[in-house]
Design an enzyme around this catalytic site. Sequence first.
Site, mmCIF file in Angstrom:
data_model
loop_
_atom_site.group_PDB
_atom_site.id
_atom_site.type_symbol
_atom_site.label_atom_id
_atom_site.label_comp_id
_atom_site.label_asym_id
_atom_site.label_seq_id
_atom_site.Cartn_x
_atom_site.Cartn_y
_atom_site.Cartn_z
ATOM 1 N N HIS A 250 -35.416 22.325 -18.674
ATOM 2 C CA HIS A 250 -35.552 22.791 -17.290
ATOM 3 C C HIS A 250 -34.336 23.582 -16.840
ATOM 4 O O HIS A 250 -33.260 23.551 -17.461
ATOM 5 C CB HIS A 250 -35.775 21.600 -16.349
ATOM 6 C CG HIS A 250 -34.652 20.600 -16.329
ATOM 7 N ND1 HIS A 250 -33.461 20.823 -15.676
ATOM 8 C CD2 HIS A 250 -34.554 19.361 -16.889
ATOM 9 C CE1 HIS A 250 -32.677 19.768 -15.821
ATOM 10 N NE2 HIS A 250 -33.310 18.874 -16.561
ATOM 11 N N CYS B 130 -32.332 15.423 -20.987
ATOM 12 C CA CYS B 130 -33.077 16.678 -20.957
ATOM 13 C C CYS B 130 -32.239 17.811 -21.538
ATOM 14 O O CYS B 130 -31.036 17.679 -21.740
ATOM 15 C CB CYS B 130 -33.471 17.033 -19.520
ATOM 16 S SG CYS B 130 -34.706 15.923 -18.795
#
Length: 372
Positions: free
Chosen positions: A293, A312
């Site tokens: 992201h 992430c």
Amino acid sequence: MLGKPPAPEDVIRVTPQDGAKGVRPGESLRVRVPDGRLESVKVVRSQDAEETEVKGRIAADGMSWRPDDDRLGLAARYVVDVVALDGDGDRSARHTTFSTLVPDKRFIGYVTPEDRSTVGTGMIVSLEFSREIADRKAVERAVRVTAQPPVEVRPHWFGNGRLDFRPEEYWKPGTRVTVALGLRDVEGAPGVYGLQQKSFSFTVGRSQTSLVDAAEHTMQVRRDGELLATVPITAGAPENTTYNGRMVVSEMLELTRMNGATVGFRKADGKGEYDIPDVPHAMRLTSSGTFLHGNYWADDEVFGHANVSHGCVGLRDVRGGASDTPAGWFFDRSLIGDVVEVVHSKDKRVAPDNGLGGWNMTWKEWTAGPVG
């Protein structure tokens, strides 16, 4: 005096019997004559407010008829009309009806990807069932995944609730894949029957794979085998490392909220270690919460130099997202079904059932049988 002609039910025998209700799917539809021969048999099934003629054939000796498909539909009404000659050559006709079981319990399969979508070469067809499946063989036989141009596609079970399909290698760009669900009336568990009877297709787009090196803090993006760009990234911090292995993009969100409490990152007071209401350019890699992201809250010098995330993979972005940032550039060039592989992270390899992680199994492992 002439004898009384035989009753139609003596000349023509039909099972299930006339007027029967709640006939179970294991019973067979049969028409026969003790002597003489059948002239015509017409069977009509009424199901879901739709009438369908049941195809079948009369045996070579003319004394019996059976349907081409022996399975009886559930929650259906059958009408049988027969004309036959008895042993004396007299014509007789019979009209019967029966209805089949209306099951209390049904199951469906929630399918990935969506119908008519264009996906990356790493897409795995995945069915998540609404109920536990006891007869996996029966359900597996009822699902067909085919490709054009042709390629071998094999199934793999994860436990009793999920069935995935993939080829040995990534799909070739331009491949059209068709998924046929013949689950209707298939008994997946005792007394639990399938509901779906439909087909859908998707198309495989261009080839794009991305290699995230957690130690080098870079992501190499390759399109059709050629290096498109090397993008600076940040991966999981030492205490929250990123999974290694091949992961498939399964969801793409322009903007989403991420709260650590939903994936196990909680403070002593129970609140999430982070709660970001507007994470831009979020692409899901695992069902457990790994995303690639955009990141607007970290210092710019982090990207390409340090790992600071909760697991992430982060790319530099701005609040609200922008197309001219690394995250926006990558998002705009990605498809659901693209593969992102992580290497050199101090973590284990991602589990094959965590998201669409089946590419982390060898073909031998994939075809050997179910897991769990």
